[in-house]
Design a protein around this motif. Structure first.
Motif, PDB file in Angstrom:
ATOM      1  N   UNK A  45       0.537  -1.236  -0.141  1.00  0.00           N
ATOM      2  CA  UNK A  45      -0.147   0.192  -0.014  1.00  0.00           C
ATOM      3  C   UNK A  45       0.959   1.132   0.162  1.00  0.00           C
ATOM      4  N   UNK A  46       0.395   2.440  -0.600  1.00  0.00           N
ATOM      5  CA  UNK A  46       1.234   3.681  -0.420  1.00  0.00           C
ATOM      6  C   UNK A  46       0.366   4.315   0.693  1.00  0.00           C
ATOM      7  N   UNK A  47       1.392   5.108   1.295  1.00  0.00           N
ATOM      8  CA  UNK A  47       1.160   6.048   2.416  1.00  0.00           C
ATOM      9  C   UNK A  47       1.955   7.265   2.232  1.00  0.00           C
ATOM     10  N   UNK A  48       1.023   8.098   1.642  1.00  0.00           N
ATOM     11  CA  UNK A  48       1.785   9.521   1.163  1.00  0.00           C
ATOM     12  C   UNK A  48       2.918   9.156   0.400  1.00  0.00           C
ATOM     13  N   UNK A  49       3.995   9.461   0.696  1.00  0.00           N
ATOM     14  CA  UNK A  49       5.229   9.079   0.061  1.00  0.00           C
ATOM     15  C   UNK A  49       5.967   7.946   0.304  1.00  0.00           C
ATOM     16  N   UNK A  50       5.575   7.143   1.313  1.00  0.00           N
ATOM     17  CA  UNK A  50       6.241   6.001   1.455  1.00  0.00           C
ATOM     18  C   UNK A  50       5.322   4.570   1.098  1.00  0.00           C
ATOM     19  N   UNK A  63       7.985  -4.432   5.652  1.00  0.00           N
ATOM     20  CA  UNK A  63       8.625  -3.725   5.060  1.00  0.00           C
ATOM     21  C   UNK A  63       7.862  -2.314   4.827  1.00  0.00           C
ATOM     22  N   UNK A  64       8.797  -1.099   5.202  1.00  0.00           N
ATOM     23  CA  UNK A  64       8.363   0.291   5.024  1.00  0.00           C
ATOM     24  C   UNK A  64       9.652   0.659   4.084  1.00  0.00           C
ATOM     25  N   UNK A 100      14.201  -6.579   0.015  1.00  0.00           N
ATOM     26  CA  UNK A 100      15.374  -6.183   0.688  1.00  0.00           C
ATOM     27  C   UNK A 100      15.258  -4.523   0.843  1.00  0.00           C
ATOM     28  N   UNK A 101      14.257  -4.049   0.653  1.00  0.00           N
ATOM     29  CA  UNK A 101      13.977  -2.304   0.751  1.00  0.00           C
ATOM     30  C   UNK A 101      15.037  -1.855   0.061  1.00  0.00           C
ATOM     31  N   UNK A 102      15.679  -2.489  -1.115  1.00  0.00           N
ATOM     32  CA  UNK A 102      16.655  -1.796  -1.900  1.00  0.00           C
ATOM     33  C   UNK A 102      16.370  -1.256  -3.334  1.00  0.00           C
ATOM     34  N   UNK A 103      16.700   0.160  -3.523  1.00  0.00           N
ATOM     35  CA  UNK A 103      16.276   0.564  -4.859  1.00  0.00           C
ATOM     36  C   UNK A 103      17.406   0.104  -5.830  1.00  0.00           C
ATOM     37  N   UNK A 104      16.824  -0.595  -6.729  1.00  0.00           N
ATOM     38  CA  UNK A 104      17.867  -1.341  -7.894  1.00  0.00           C
ATOM     39  C   UNK A 104      18.179  -0.211  -9.039  1.00  0.00           C
TER      40      UNK A 104
END
Length: 108
Positions: A45-50, A63-64, A100-104
């Motif tokens: 789910x989206x929560x504003x910018x997160x 995960x956030x 892994x909460x990583x931007x690839x």
């Protein structure tokens, strides 16, 4: 209870419709986009910018993914559920390995 929502397979889950705290679930959804993994084990789910990833078995946020301070406008999962594609008002598209909460990768 909450607002009933059917998953793609027809399973019904309940989303919170208020901000009262309940024992079993964390606040995971206020407004915005909602996705389910194909195995229906996770809700994204989206929560504003997160972005929050919730384990549907336990009801806990596992995960956030922190955004870039701009409102998220679109999210999508890759066909294999491995990558999460996120666009925001900053005009940047980020590709996440959400497990892994990583931007690839990011594109502007």
């Amino acid at each position: 209870m909450g607002k009933p929502v059917k998953t793609p397979s027809g399973k019904v889950i309940y989303l919170k419709t208020n901000f009262e705290t309940i024992d079993k679930h964390e606040v995971i959804y206020t407004t915005g986009k909602v996705l389910f993994t194909q195995d229906e084990k996770f809700m994204i789910t989206t929560n504003h910018e997160d972005i929050k990833v919730t384990d549907l078995e336990t009801g806990r946020v596992v995960h956030t993914l922190k955004g870039d301070s701009e409102l998220i406008t679109c999210i999508s999962l890759s066909p294999d559920d491995e990558k999460l594609i996120v666009a925001s008002r900053s005009l940047v598209i980020r590709i996440w390995d959400w497990k892994t909460e990583t931007v690839t990768n990011s594109l502007k």
